[in-house]
Write an enzyme that holds these catalytic residues in place. Sequence first.
Site, short mmCIF file in Angstrom:
data_model
loop_
_atom_site.label_atom_id
_atom_site.label_comp_id
_atom_site.label_asym_id
_atom_site.label_seq_id
_atom_site.Cartn_x
_atom_site.Cartn_y
_atom_site.Cartn_z
CE LYS A 83 -3.93 -2.28 2.28
NZ LYS A 83 -5.02 -2.11 3.29
CD GLU A 92 -8.21 -9.70 -3.81
OE1 GLU A 92 -9.11 -9.41 -3.00
OE2 GLU A 92 -7.02 -9.87 -3.48
CE1 TYR A 105 -9.12 -3.54 -0.22
CE2 TYR A 105 -8.34 -1.60 -1.40
CZ TYR A 105 -8.10 -2.69 -0.57
OH TYR A 105 -6.82 -2.92 -0.10
CG ASN A 155 -3.69 -2.37 6.73
OD1 ASN A 155 -3.54 -2.02 5.56
ND2 ASN A 155 -4.69 -3.15 7.11
CG HIS A 189 -5.02 -6.41 -0.57
ND1 HIS A 189 -6.27 -6.45 -0.01
CD2 HIS A 189 -5.01 -7.34 -1.55
CE1 HIS A 189 -7.00 -7.38 -0.64
NE2 HIS A 189 -6.25 -7.92 -1.59
P1 IDP Z 1 -7.57 -7.24 5.31
O1 IDP Z 1 -6.81 -6.21 4.52
O2 IDP Z 1 -6.80 -7.70 6.52
O3 IDP Z 1 -8.06 -8.38 4.46
P2 IDP Z 1 -10.32 -6.28 5.28
O4 IDP Z 1 -11.33 -6.57 6.33
O5 IDP Z 1 -10.46 -6.99 3.97
O6 IDP Z 1 -8.86 -6.52 5.91
O7 IDP Z 1 -10.36 -4.72 5.04
C1 IDP Z 1 -9.70 -4.14 3.92
C2 IDP Z 1 -8.93 -2.93 4.39
O8 IDP Z 1 -9.85 -1.95 4.86
C3 IDP Z 1 -8.00 -3.20 5.57
O9 IDP Z 1 -6.72 -3.68 5.18
C4 IDP Z 1 -7.90 -1.83 6.22
O10 IDP Z 1 -6.94 -1.01 5.57
C5 IDP Z 1 -9.28 -1.27 5.98
N1 IDP Z 1 -10.13 -1.51 7.16
C6 IDP Z 1 -10.68 -2.67 7.55
N2 IDP Z 1 -11.38 -2.54 8.68
C7 IDP Z 1 -11.29 -1.25 9.00
C8 IDP Z 1 -11.81 -0.47 10.09
O11 IDP Z 1 -12.51 -0.96 10.97
N3 IDP Z 1 -11.48 0.85 10.07
C9 IDP Z 1 -10.71 1.42 9.11
N4 IDP Z 1 -10.19 0.71 8.07
C10 IDP Z 1 -10.47 -0.60 8.03
MG MG Z 2 -9.39 -8.35 2.87
#
Ligand code: IDP
Ligand code: MG
Length: 137
Positions: free
Chosen positions: A11, A128, A51, A114, A117
């Site tokens: 990212k 994907e 997304y 974070n 992905h």
């Molecule tokens: P993942 O990346 O670990 O698979 P997902 O639930 O698929 O997590 O969510 C996609 C992305 O959305 C996450 O990597 C994060 O950057 C963001 N995200 C997920 N949950 C939250 C939240 O509760 N608050 C803010 N951003 C979130």
């Molecule tokens: Mg995810």
Amino acid sequence: MATERTLSIIKPDGVEKNIIGQILTRFEEAGLKIIGARMMMLSEQQAKSFYEVHKDRPFYNDLVSYMTTGPVFVSVLEGESAVSKNRELMGATDPKEANPGTIRADFAESIDANTVHGSDSVENAAKEVAFFFPDLA
Ligand code: IDP
Ligand code: MG
């Protein structure tokens, strides 16, 4: 166990921190082969579409806008159990909950920024990979 392919995205915060090489080294040392890669700026439309599964979640708009703030490094990883192996290397979505030694524990600052992905299932990985690398689907 089976050979799988999965999609990884470094990212904007990972690219900005200059740790593409360190992250790719972790993949390689875990036995994952990088079979496709490209650095790119996601358009708003691409980020929204990638997304789309999260479109009803409260964080969707922030996620889309964050993913378009700078270049990302998209790659396809191949190897034994590549999907779950990559998820283990990444660590939990919220870096505060990520296991020590994972990419997110070591490098990520927040749940938004974070660092990486990774596809969450073999089925989503196929979608994907096809999204960014139709030739590898
Ligand atoms: P993942 O990346 O670990 O698979 P997902 O639930 O698929 O997590 O969510 C996609 C992305 O959305 C996450 O990597 C994060 O950057 C963001 N995200 C997920 N949950 C939250 C939240 O509760 N608050 C803010 N951003 C979130
Ligand atoms: Mg995810």
